[in-house]
Every structure is written in C-alpha cells, then in structure tokens.
Design an enzyme around this catalytic site. Sequence first.
Site, PDB file in Angstrom:
ATOM      1  CB  CYS A   1      41.376  11.774  26.850  1.00 34.57           C
ATOM      2  SG  CYS A   1      39.604  11.620  26.614  1.00 34.57           S
TER       3      CYS A   1
ATOM      4  CG  HIS B   1      36.198  22.075  42.448  1.00 31.82           C
ATOM      5  ND1 HIS B   1      34.846  21.947  42.339  1.00 31.82           N
ATOM      6  CD2 HIS B   1      36.584  22.899  41.454  1.00 31.82           C
ATOM      7  CE1 HIS B   1      34.422  22.660  41.330  1.00 31.82           C
ATOM      8  NE2 HIS B   1      35.448  23.247  40.768  1.00 31.82           N
TER       9      HIS B   1
ATOM     10  CD  GLU C   1      32.518   9.803  27.346  1.00 32.69           C
ATOM     11  OE1 GLU C   1      33.265   9.699  28.327  1.00 32.69           O
ATOM     12  OE2 GLU C   1      32.001  10.876  27.011  1.00 32.69           O
TER      13      GLU C   1
ATOM     14  NE  ARG D   1      34.298   8.509  35.999  1.00 34.08           N
ATOM     15  CZ  ARG D   1      34.515   9.378  35.023  1.00 34.08           C
ATOM     16  NH1 ARG D   1      33.877   9.257  33.862  1.00 34.08           N
ATOM     17  NH2 ARG D   1      35.378  10.335  35.145  1.00 34.08           N
TER      18      ARG D   1
ATOM     19  CG  ASN E   1      38.317   8.125  33.176  1.00 33.63           C
ATOM     20  OD1 ASN E   1      39.270   7.350  33.171  1.00 33.63           O
ATOM     21  ND2 ASN E   1      38.466   9.434  33.267  1.00 33.63           N
ATOM     22  CG  ASP E   2      32.208   8.133  31.546  1.00 34.76           C
ATOM     23  OD1 ASP E   2      31.727   7.777  32.634  1.00 34.76           O
ATOM     24  OD2 ASP E   2      32.442   9.317  31.259  1.00 34.76           O
TER      25      ASP E   2
ATOM     26  NE  ARG F   1      37.628  15.228  32.793  1.00 41.77           N
ATOM     27  CZ  ARG F   1      38.764  14.562  33.013  1.00 41.77           C
ATOM     28  NH1 ARG F   1      39.851  15.204  33.390  1.00 41.77           N
ATOM     29  NH2 ARG F   1      38.811  13.250  32.856  1.00 41.77           N
TER      30      ARG F   1
HETATM   31  C1  PEP Z   1      36.458   9.479  30.303  1.00 46.05           C
HETATM   32  O1  PEP Z   1      35.291   9.178  30.500  1.00 46.05           O
HETATM   33  O2  PEP Z   1      37.376   8.651  30.186  1.00 46.05           O
HETATM   34  C2  PEP Z   1      36.864  10.898  30.228  1.00 46.05           C
HETATM   35  C3  PEP Z   1      38.085  11.249  29.912  1.00 46.05           C
HETATM   36  O3  PEP Z   1      35.948  11.843  30.546  1.00 46.05           O
HETATM   37  P1  PEP Z   1      35.489  12.187  32.037  1.00 46.05           P
HETATM   38  O4  PEP Z   1      36.476  11.568  32.994  1.00 46.05           O
HETATM   39  O5  PEP Z   1      35.480  13.670  32.127  1.00 46.05           O
HETATM   40  O6  PEP Z   1      34.128  11.564  32.126  1.00 46.05           O
HETATM   41 MG    MG Z   2      33.699  10.552  30.272  1.00 41.18          MG
END
Ligand code: PEP
Ligand code: MG
Length: 592
Positions: free
Chosen positions: A506, A193, A435, A469, A458-459, A300
């Site tokens: 993304c 947050h 992902e 992560r 990211n995932d 999100r």
């Molecule tokens: C990701 O995993 O790259 C993604 C954009 O989703 P989040 O960061 O919300 O897991």
């Molecule tokens: Mg993700």
Amino acid sequence: MAETILQGIPVSTGISVGRAFFLNRGHIHNMPRQTIPVEELDKEVSRLEQAFQRALEELERIQTRVPSELMEHARIIDSHIMMLQDPKLLESTKDYIRRMQLNAEWALEKSVEDIESVFRTLEDAYIRERIQDVRVVAGRVQQHLWGGTNSGIKSIHSRVILLAHDLSPADIVELEVGKIMAFATVTGGKTSHSGILARALQIPAIVGVAELEDFIQDGQLIIIDGLQGRIYVEPDEEELSEFTDLKYQFEDYQARIIRSSHLPAETIDGYQVKVFANIELLEEISSVLGNGGEGIGLYRTEYSYLNRINMPDEEQLLDEYRDLASMIHPGKMVIRTLDVGADKFISHFGPLDEANPALGLRAIRFCLHHQDLFRVQLRAILRASVHENISLMFPMISGLGELLRVKAFMGSVQAELKKQGLKYNPKMPVGIMIELPSAMLTADILAGEVDFFSIGTNDLIQYSLGIDRTNSHVSYLYQPLHPALVRMIKYVVDAGHRAGIEVSLCGEMAADPYCIPVLMGMQVDCLSMNPQAIPVTKHIIRQASMEDCKDLLKQVLASRTVSRNNKLVKDSIFRQHPHELMFYSSLLDEGY
Ligand code: PEP
Ligand code: MG
C-alpha cells in the site's frame, strides 16, 4: 523558454494553463509599519475593530457552508471564531495602537508576538501548539485591515490557478471548485491536506514548491504540470501550445482508461490481482468507486484526529467507520489504527519534543503510550466490525513481542465490550503493516500471528535506506527499485504466502507504472493506492502477462544496481506502452 521553471512534488495529475492567484494571507512583513498621528488614533482603533468584526462575520459565513463530509475537519473554524470573540487579542492590539502609535497591522503583529513568547514557555505541548491558530486568525484580520481586496478565496471571480503558502481547513471549505483550475503550495508533502484535497477534487496540484512566492506574481500566466510536478512561469508560445496539446491528450487518455477501470485487473494470461484504494477522508469514497477501486486497502484514520481540538469520541468514530463500510460494501475495507507522530501531529498532543521524530513515538508506539486514546479507537473499530467487510491493521510493528502486546491489549478491549454486552466480530481479520526492516526480516515469524500483511514501502524505503521521506536533499536516494528493497518485498511476499496469508502493498510504489510489473511478478495479492491512480494501474495490469512479469522480476533480482533496475523496468514499459509514457508519473529517479 519560460521565465522560470519551478519544481515541486506532484500530488494530483493533470495539466492546467491559467493566471496565478496568490492567497496572500499572513504576510505581515510585506505591510508598511507606520506611526499614526495622535489625532488619528481613534480612527485606527475603529479600523481594527471593523477588521475583527469582518473576519468574524466571514468565519461565521464559512461555518454555515461547511459540507457535512468536511465537518470533522472544519471544527477548527469554531475555535478560530472563539479566538476572535475573546476580547484579549483585540484589547492588547488596541493598547499597542494607542501606546506606540502603531498602525493596526503592526500593532496586531506585536500582540501576536507577545502571545507567542508566552506560549513558548508553556509546558503543555497542546497549548503551545495553539499559537499556530492565533497566527491564522490574526492573518485573517490582517487581510481585512489591508483592504481584503484581492487576497481572499471569495474574491476570485474568474477561473484561476490558486497559489498559497499552505491551504488551511477554512480555505478548503471556502474553495469553489469551479473557480480553481489547479493549485500549488509552498508547504506540504504527498500526504498533506492540500494534496489529499486536490486528489479528492480531481484538479492538478503540486506541493512543496519552496520558491513559489519568490518567482511568481499575481496575474502571471503559468502552466501547472501535475504530471512532472513543474510550474512554468510566463511560458513562451511553443510551450503553451505543447502543454495545451498535452492537456487534451491527457484528458482523452484518462477518459479512455476510466472507461475500462471497472473491469477486473487481470493479466492476459489470467492472473488476477485486487486493486484497492488508500483513503484519508470520507469524501474520497466517490472517487474510489468512480475510478474502479474494488475496496479500501488502507484507511488512514489519523486524518479524523488532525485539525481539531477535541478528540473524536467512540460514537463519532463508530459512525465514521460504519458509514465507510456500508458505502464500500460489498468491497472490503482495512482500517489502520492511528499512525500519528513523525510528520503528523494531533493538535491535542502537539509536536513531541524528539530529536528524531520519525524514529520516535510514532504509530503503534504512540498508541501503546496513550492507551486511553487507543482504547477508544479500538472499541469503535471492533464495534463497527459487525459489518463483516471490515479488517483491522496495525502500523509500524517492529517485531513479535510488540505484536503480542498489541494483541493482548486488543483482547482486553474485546473482553470489556463483551462484559458490556456490546457486539463485535471476533473473526475480524487482523493484519499488520510491514514497514520496518525488523518486521520484514521476521515476516516468517509474524505471519503466524496475523491474517494478512500490508507492505508500507513509503516507510520501508525510509527506514531501510536511511532517508527521511520528507527531506528533499536526499530524495534522489529514495529508490523503490533499490536491489535491497526488491529483495525485501519478495521476502515478505514469500513468507506471507508460505504461511497462507494474503500480502498487499500500500505504499506509493503500488501505483508506480514502472514498478507494477515487478510487483506482479512477485504475485502480490493486492495493490492499494490513491484512487486517481487506479485506472492507469488496472490498464497496465490488463495489458501485461504474468509470464513477462516473472521474467522481468528475475532480471531485476539478478541486477546489482538501482540504475540497471530502473532501465530494465523502463525498457519493459516502453515496449508495452510506447505512446503513454508521458502520462505516467513515477517515483523512480534518473541517474543513480
Ligand atoms: C507506507 O508507509 O508505505 C504507508 C502506506 O503508510 P503511510 O504513508 O501512511 O506512512
Ligand atoms: Mg507508513
């Protein structure tokens, strides 16, 4: 040289030089434990009652000032007020004062510990989780007991750099942006947050600074370097003038690139890519529009479920989605269904008892497990889809079987709406996040079942390289340009394009200045990122040529190591933007 330099995770860019101000809440162990003489016990009890009363009045004041866009997130304040009004906590604390002749601060701590030990034995995870709120409420009372002088946000009189263990929703509501130059917290990651708020407020911020409380004192002069994620404590004159210069240069640079951020992201040889925004909160929409975002590539939605006791109902969600869709119109907006679990908990369910939460009941798995919750959200999204700029996206799809199950569930929700005479758009585009490595390798199969892909790097990095992560010990391995990753992304883009569907990206990688030319070379259709990163991204794309990007991609695909790839992309950006490198923050790590 500065006395100390601390490293954290930069979540909002920029530089700030100022005095440190600690939000010193809940630090009971810094308080003296005293034995109160019998004749003074009544006085100690009334001191406690006054502190409860002041904390209550303070929360009621905050409650009346909650801006409407933060209303959903501020509901937790109501529950904190209820806790302060409930006589149990106050009575048990008074009892400790009288029985053990304890000072009020420590008596309150004892009461909280008692509640904690009872909560720990409870089966219901949701109730167990409520102990966090009891702690926050007690912390607020402690602050008033302790004098309430210099530790609350409301006592900030000059512009300061705010330092805190964490920032609660109540703190967020209390922040007067004009008084906060920057902030840093001990806890938090890129999606916490506090990070989200910093980007929305457009002030520099660093989270995850483990040693923040050990090395900085109130009032010390510090530099927040939100570009590199560093805090300089008591900098020397040379550092001060260096960072003051850098701050002005950065501000100049930003003003310059924002001016051109409303132009399309088109390379000099005419290749255009969409640049969309990832958002978590409704209030970020102004930042999306101000920074030249052409749509929302990832909403999100889980953030509307966090920090609240009751789950949002269908009508509330419908209003939220409709409002967003009309604000971004004519731009498109992709609503991602709930991605909770792992590091994001809904208070209503509490943390699940899982050995490996990132590999557990997360995202789509959580929704398929809690179908009532999922149904409410799907109904709201479907009903909002009469706004034709809305698309729907499912997170963490692992393969075709799961996707078909989700689609069948959605079909049953559509049938339910139809029966009730409620409208929805049957042609709403439906996509999935790629992902998981299993989804990536079956992208050609999945492509036939959806309207678009969005690659969540990211995932994808976490699950394919085997790196949590959020774990700082292995963050050096978190490498977006690992040859495996580059091949995976290329494979997904090609599979999507062969099936005639759009492919977006993304993850944070989409906004990494060094990675953008490689992604462009793959001909990704859309890059979606935090709104602040849009101007730089568009600037880089507008200076690039597709021919060079393809050439760079070829070299990267032929390389065998991360370090070679990192060098290739850095050299390439250096050739294009030699004077701007210092403003670019990157996920790429040196030396691996
Ligand atoms: C990701 O995993 O790259 C993604 C954009 O989703 P989040 O960061 O919300 O897991
Ligand atoms: Mg993700």
